[in-house]
Design an enzyme around this catalytic site. Structure first.
Site: not given
Length: 416
Positions: A100, A264, A98, A135, A283
């Site tokens: 972001h 990642h 996935q 993140e 994804r």
């Protein structure tokens, strides 16, 4: 300052032992437990536990008193919402491949899907909110991950070492342009292959991985990961894509930061994760869920090279993990029998409360005392909410000699 009760998310890839053990519950758990959520995400907000045992949603408390809980600066900047979400992530099996979106991509994508009338809970919905989701994951145990595109020249060495004739054209494609553009071309070729072509190519690549392992080649870990992923997701294009990514092993206390566009997949291990408070995920495989290839390609960053492993900046008992994310900052407070000077366990560390913060006890027992005399003791697995309006807090280890170590993770809003 209040104790928190936090939600556990039971995804299939989770562990039956890690989170249950952290929370002091019977092991094994009756079903896989993947994530412990600490924060005010609308899907599963933490509950504030009063001294009398009463409970109130942190989300409701923020709505009732945004400035007192968040501070005026944080409330103004983030629209009266907690900008970060903290998690304990326990992966027994691999997560999906996935990435972001950036803030601009998320805002545009959310507006586009809203205008198209796609329901928020639709399986083909990409953007659940208009926010980005950088993140950071900090390892509690040895933690294995795939993250970011490996240097293209090193990837060429890997692909050639498999000695798979069917890969020759793909190797030539990357060799002609061994950079971000070449990786984009190769990844796009693989992720758009028709299923019959994947069903033919993937087994040949896996055979090459098996032969590489038998010869103890230099890419043993990468080959082993491809074989393990193929067992869980046979015929998935993500198995091929995994060969393009950095294979990373984090030891406890080490972390990696994943900015927008970083492809990642977390493979195995337990860690403390902190992220911007968003649900946006594109994804790329290793999942039965929706994969929107054109949208994924739009957000991916194909720049290649090593992903830096962060070990934190240590000052006294505090270790800070620096990232450019404005929504969050992660640090730890740590005392150990061998590393503490005599008297340190009594002195403790003062932390300010200029903004909202969550403290999670990962080892041992600690006492938290506010400057006006309020006191809470926490043991491993317990957590505390400290509002911006609370006075400074003194954090002290308790029974350090008995436990050997006291460690707390501290999540706060980032510094712009």
């Amino acid at each position: 300052m209040d104790l928190l009760r936090n939600a556990v998310r039971p995804y299939a890839w989770g562990s039956r032992t890690a989170i249950a053990d952290l929370l002091g519950r019977p092991v094994p758990a009756p079903h896989p437990e993947a994530e412990l959520w600490l924060g005010a995400h609308p899907a599963d907000p933490s509950l504030l536990v009063g001294a009398d045992g009463s409970e109130v949603s942190l989300l409701d408390r923020l709505t009732e008193d945004p400035e007192g809980q968040l501070g005026s600066d944080c409330a103004d900047r983030w629209g009266n919402r907690l900008p970060f979400l903290m998690k304990v992530l326990a992966a027994e099996e691999p997560l999906s491949l996935q990435a972001h979106p950036s803030a601009a991509q998320a805002a545009e994508g959310f507006a586009r899907e809203e205008a198209a009338g796609i329901p928020l809970d639709a399986p083909n919905r990409n953007y659940k909110d208009p926010n980005h989701k950088p993140e950071l994951i900090c390892a509690l145990t040895e933690f294995h991950a795939l993250a970011g595109f490996r240097d293209a020249h090193r990837t060429l060495e890997l692909l050639k070492s498999l000695e798979v004739p069917a890969l020759r054209a793909h190797i030539e494609l990357l060799a002609a342009q061994p950079d971000a553009d070449g990786l984009r071309a190769l990844f796009t070729t693989w992720i758009t292959l028709p299923q019959p072509a994947l069903d033919k190519l993937v087994p040949q690549v896996l055979d090459g991985c098996v032969a590489h392992l038998k010869e103890h080649g230099p890419f043993d870990r990468e080959c082993r990961s491809a074989l393990e992923l193929a067992e869980a997701y046979p015929g998935d294009a993500g198995v091929l894509a995994a060969l393009l990514l950095n294979r990373i092993v984090l030891h406890p206390g080490e972390a990696i930061y994943l900015p927008a566009g970083n492809l990642h997949a977390y493979l195995h291990g337990t860690g403390v994760e902190i992220m911007a408070n968003s649900d946006n995920v594109l994804r790329g495989g290793l999942t039965p869920k929706h994969v929107d290839v054109p949208e994924l390609l739009r957000v991916l960053d194909f720049r290649c090279g090593d992903v830096p492993v962060l070990r934190g900046d240590v000052v006294g008992h505090q270790t800070a993990y620096r990232t450019p994310a404005p929504e969050f900052h992660l640090s730890t407070l740590d005392w150990s029998v061998g590393g503490s000077a005599e008297g340190d366990d009594a002195e403790g560390e003062w932390i300010d409360s200029a903004g909202p913060q969550i403290l999670l006890c990962a080892h041992g027992r600690a006492r938290l005392t506010t400057a006006d005399g309020r006191e809470i003791e926490v043991v491993r697995g317990q957590s505390v909410w400290v509002a911006a309006g609370d006075p400074p807090v003194l954090v002290q280890p308790v029974d350090l000699a008995a436990s050997g170590r006291v460690q707390l993770f501290r999540a706060t809003a980032g510094v712009s």
